[in-house]
Scaffold this active site. Structure first.
Site, short mmCIF file in Angstrom:
data_model
loop_
_atom_site.label_atom_id
_atom_site.label_comp_id
_atom_site.label_asym_id
_atom_site.label_seq_id
_atom_site.Cartn_x
_atom_site.Cartn_y
_atom_site.Cartn_z
N GLU D 29 0.84 -1.20 0.00
CA GLU D 29 0.00 0.00 0.00
C GLU D 29 0.88 1.25 0.00
O GLU D 29 1.90 1.28 0.67
CB GLU D 29 -0.86 -0.01 1.29
CG GLU D 29 -1.94 1.05 1.34
CD GLU D 29 -2.61 1.12 2.71
OE1 GLU D 29 -1.94 0.83 3.73
OE2 GLU D 29 -3.80 1.47 2.76
N HIS D 31 2.52 4.49 0.95
CA HIS D 31 2.79 5.12 2.25
C HIS D 31 3.56 6.41 2.02
O HIS D 31 4.61 6.64 2.65
CB HIS D 31 3.55 4.17 3.17
CG HIS D 31 2.67 3.22 3.93
ND1 HIS D 31 2.12 2.09 3.35
CD2 HIS D 31 2.18 3.22 5.21
CE1 HIS D 31 1.38 1.44 4.23
NE2 HIS D 31 1.39 2.10 5.37
N ASP D 40 3.48 -1.80 6.11
CA ASP D 40 2.67 -2.55 7.08
C ASP D 40 3.26 -3.92 7.37
O ASP D 40 3.27 -4.38 8.52
CB ASP D 40 1.23 -2.69 6.58
CG ASP D 40 0.51 -1.35 6.51
OD1 ASP D 40 0.97 -0.38 7.15
OD2 ASP D 40 -0.50 -1.26 5.82
N HIS D 115 -2.27 -3.32 9.26
CA HIS D 115 -2.99 -2.63 8.18
C HIS D 115 -4.43 -2.43 8.64
O HIS D 115 -5.18 -3.39 8.83
CB HIS D 115 -2.92 -3.51 6.91
CG HIS D 115 -3.62 -2.95 5.73
ND1 HIS D 115 -3.42 -1.68 5.24
CD2 HIS D 115 -4.54 -3.52 4.90
CE1 HIS D 115 -4.17 -1.48 4.18
NE2 HIS D 115 -4.86 -2.58 3.96
N GLU D 117 -7.20 -1.58 7.39
CA GLU D 117 -8.33 -2.12 6.63
C GLU D 117 -8.45 -3.64 6.73
O GLU D 117 -9.48 -4.20 6.36
CB GLU D 117 -8.21 -1.70 5.16
CG GLU D 117 -8.41 -0.21 4.92
CD GLU D 117 -7.14 0.62 5.08
OE1 GLU D 117 -6.17 0.13 5.72
OE2 GLU D 117 -7.11 1.75 4.59
N HIS D 169 -1.64 7.52 8.90
CA HIS D 169 -1.14 6.69 7.81
C HIS D 169 0.07 7.37 7.17
O HIS D 169 -0.04 8.50 6.71
CB HIS D 169 -2.24 6.47 6.76
CG HIS D 169 -1.78 5.64 5.61
ND1 HIS D 169 -1.71 4.27 5.66
CD2 HIS D 169 -1.30 5.99 4.39
CE1 HIS D 169 -1.23 3.81 4.52
NE2 HIS D 169 -0.98 4.84 3.73
N GLU D 174 3.97 5.52 11.87
CA GLU D 174 4.51 4.55 10.91
C GLU D 174 5.92 4.93 10.47
O GLU D 174 6.79 4.06 10.31
CB GLU D 174 3.57 4.41 9.71
CG GLU D 174 2.26 3.71 10.10
CD GLU D 174 1.43 3.29 8.90
OE1 GLU D 174 0.78 2.23 8.98
OE2 GLU D 174 1.41 4.02 7.89
#
Lengths: 249, 249, 249, 249, 249, 249
Positions: D29, D31, D40, D115, D117, D169, D174
């Site tokens: 994903e 980032h 992630d 993650h 989601e 995010h 992170e």
């Protein structure tokens, strides 16, 4: 008529665009003490081949297994020898086959069904395919009993009263049809005069064991004859040809 | 009778083991110019609540959407406002709900259906559940039309001939039932005298637009009255109670 | 506003292209000792109908069942009366309904959700549909709590501290909303002052029975009033209208 | 701690019954401009290995792909390089792996997720497995952000205000974690001071292209440091160990 | 070569249209007493990275889990540590990933496989994707053993006879490859001289426990060397580059 | 031997517990210019019936459709007349049939396969069934080519070199088998001396049209004779009987 099973792919490839492809579908289901488990398949194949002869159609290998037998139209799943597919399986099976035909350029497809319980799931398969099939493709599904007139019903049920199509399982019409198509597989001597006493007005699960007669017979089969089989075939076939000519040719 | 929707979980938890849980299922489907799209749901709920009252049952929130409308029993999918579920979706939906009831300890479940096309898929759902449900669990599915006697049919179809149950769509029986259950939703002044001219003896896809009358009416609805609705309800309800008492209580 | 359930297909067919179709989705889930099992559906329907009134929308029949209750947002699956759908079932159900709307020519769809756990699966359904929907189609999903401002939160949680939205289950906001929408279904006298003591920071299966209070209450519901319900409705509705006007009209 | 990937089956077979098996799951994903696509996964593996060291656990090979990125928690599916699994796929993938562990006799399973989601679909997978897993089996799912105290949040967001976990995010937490776990993959020089201007209060499809900043950054990442990464790891790890000890050991 | 895992999405976005994306897929499967459970993944990653270097490709994060081990090509599912995915799961997993690549505009995809049993299911996934992928998209699947010439086989099996590729499990070729790619994970001292005595000519379920040697070794691994690993890599890699150049560049 | 298709359910019900049920599965697939599309089904049925005769088995109606033809073992999907099922469909179809047999009390099931590409999906079906089948149930899958010794191969490939089993499509062994089982369907005069020039070492999609000869022949079919068919049948049958006796009787 040609059996697709026996054709080489060269031969199949030489078909013309107006050629109709016919897919017979049956079942493996108890049909009383006197009829074979593949009664429905035999009938579908019988009609498919006759139809194929009259419209120069190509008859595909049969789908030999069908949807779950219901007590009041086939005796139900408890009879040994009745082999039932789940709904999703049958839907996908028919969908895949039709989609492959369409990918091969086929535009005219006829499904010949002889198993009452298949109907809803065959239509679901066709509906799903039809959501994105090429312009001009047409798919027909026919079950022989829908094509029989009241007049013919009256002739066939000359002695025994007509119980309605759902209950006409392993009874006069199916017995007469197997007497016509595969007489060597009918054991008239084993046929007994039994029928479902009270047609259930509702469905209950687990399915009670005594819902239908132990023989699996739902209606009286006495008075079945090859001649009655001829009568049914003649009329249903005529109708099938008429339908195909009207819709596809 | 209690509506599960309105119960707290404390109340639901106080039910007794012999309590019957009733799940109504309908559809969103065209019902001609004079009946609401949720006609089937209204009828299922109507019966479910009446049945619940007589057997002290718990009526669940309805499944408001049903299986695909077929031309010769509901007009088919082409009418705007007809919202059709795929077969697999309906199977899973009903399966999940029943399995949850069973996990909550429910042993007696009645599904009240009023949408012709739902039948095969409801049975598939129940069959799948029944393959591994606890001993003693019983699931019944009932559609009101299966419970109407010839005598009552004769009374209802005093003027207009009975076209058979599949074709009785948006016609006398359903109109009479909505006149009984939700009279304010019936527009008798918009009802016209139209019916399907030739009932198709086969299914064809893509579904032709002219297979059924433009109004969506499959049979004559004239002579519908609340009194006929009463007649149907009285008999069907009596049968439902009888069935539940025989099988579940 | 019109309820699709009550419309004839003629009426539905006369909608204009800019009409918005609204689909409420709820759940059957424990909501403590004082609120009904269909609390979420009641709230979704309440908002959907109010929204429909202001934007001249068509409100569809509700999806009455939702995704699995989770301990820290709904008490979890162990409460009798909580009826949970599997993820795939809910995805397919919503997907089918939206696809049917799109086939009917609908371009503007709003899903009104009030069940926390539905969210991920509703989005999955919409995402799958959106992969091949016609140009110009727009689908919105709204959950009322996302539309409430800090200011309003401060007013509502005047006495009891705001526990966060996930934990606001069967507590002040939902109780106030049912006091507004269906006051006769609220049993304030049965409400007790209980809440989840320690919010789990992780998920564990099998779900322990003592994770949430026996009552199913996750947060304090005291101080719920119809007036607070009005406050929530006023603000959320205003936001909904604003969103629909901005995105769809 | 042992990496299952590196173990022979002999070694795996010598594990003791109380050994915990840890499954890290990440995503591919976007980032932002400065963090790797597998951020992630790196974080999940980082935590899984540290946890494994402290509880003598076995760390499985990672699930490198996750559920669909959402705009307001990951930027959404429109960013090149974001590779999204369908919900059903992820459910089945996790379900199969857990069921295989259980078949091998494993009783203690920890899923480490990073993650946002993934959460709903991981829980669906675990729930489905848990419906028929052997007595004594326990499955835990943990996401590191759920384990961070307000005190630590206050320390980390010393300058930039805490935007909430969903929006964190590719931002401070992170970035700090990758600075700790894989500093060579962080491009602090490319980090820009961008964030989502207006957090959407609803979901709309098709997802608008301008919903999130072009960079993919949802929150300010400035002030990220390896030390903050240490802080997060220290606290989350301590919590993880505590949870595993309480529930599994 | 770049590892997609380590790229930012900015970097991924700067790829050129002719760039090839490479997806390695392995398994978690017993590989005897001396090789790691992730042997297949290590080999796939090894080849994928080398291939990527030569064609300037992007190597995706691996699929770390594969299809069910079969007795006569992997020892079967009974070995602890062998983690098997169901067929449908693997099909959907690969399908989703490829479809996402295609949505990102990728036109050239290479799947590098090293697990014998994956093959049929990878092809099913690719076939399903290919039914509706954009013009110009090309997907290649390669398994390294298909690229080895008889000449090289003769060199590798200088002492031990070549048992055929299916049986070359945890034997000379795989051991030599791990000696090349990850020598620290090979325990040559634990390797024993065992092999399947009678290769089953049919499949039987339940799978008998004594079908394969207890060690999980199907063929003799003696004479494995890093040099043989070099030999295999050199030839297979050369072939891979040739294939990619011919078909994709 | 009895054909289940022809049995009544009474007859099926009288089988003994040690009776073996045999399920033949074939395909509809191009087999060059000289062999029928149902070549595989004919061979499976041929073997199933012979086996049934020797072990007093019951032969079920065939599954007439199989998994997708692959270029290097069947010519691939591009040949008109090749009708391919999706993997999931075939898995479910076989799974349903076996599960029904098991529900009928059958404990000994043999699947006779003659279509190379079916193998992985048949095994997946059997594996899924085997996860919860009753103690004592045994399921065997056999493909005739696995039962042929090197000695026999040498005899059959007296002139033409043996190309390996995958490539033996529509070539000497299959032609000889149809010359034995259904000689009237073989058109030796149309057989041409064509074969795949370069066996692909990888799979590529979309499948190139020139991967295999236009005739669909993958290997040389010259020197096919009924006698060679006899040779194959004799040996394979002997092996089949031996296997069944060893494992099931």
């Amino acid at each position: 008529m040609t059996l697709m099973a026996n054709m080489t792919w060269y031969e199949f490839n030489q078909r013309k665009d107006e050629d109709v492809v016919i897919l017979p579908i049956g079942s493996v289901e108890q049909h009383g003490p006197h009829l074979p488990l593949s009664t429905d398949t035999i009938i579908s194949e019988g009609f498919a081949e006759l139809l194929g002869e009259h419209i120069n159609g190509i008859v595909m290998p049969s789908i030999n297994y069908g949807y779950k037998s219901q007590p009041a139209s086939g005796g139900g799943p408890l009879f040994p020898g009745t082999i039932d597919l789940n709904g999703l399986t049958l839907i996908n099976l028919v969908k895949d086959i039709i989609e492959e035909l369409i990918r091969d350029g086929i535009k005219k497809i006829v499904i010949v069904n002889s198993h009452f319980e298949n109907q809803a799931f065959l239509l679901e398969a066709i509906d799903l395919v039809s959501k994105c099939m090429p312009e001009g493709t047409k798919i027909i599904m026919m079950s022989w009993w829908d094509l029989i007139s009241q007049e013919t019903i009256d002739k066939i049920f000359d002695e025994v009263p007509f119980p309605g199509w759902a209950l006409e399982h392993a009874a006069i019409t199916e017995t007469s049809l197997i007497l016509k198509f595969r007489p060597e597989l009918v054991h008239m001597d084993r046929l007994i005069d039994e029928k479902i006493e009270e047609v259930p007005k509702y469905q209950i699960y687990p399915i009670p064991k005594d819902l239908v007669p132990k023989s699996g017979l739902l209606s009286i089969g006495r008075t079945s004859t090859k001649e009655k089989g001829d009568l049914i075939v003649t009329e249903a076939l005529e109708q099938m040809i008429k339908i195909v000519k009207k819709e596809l040719l």
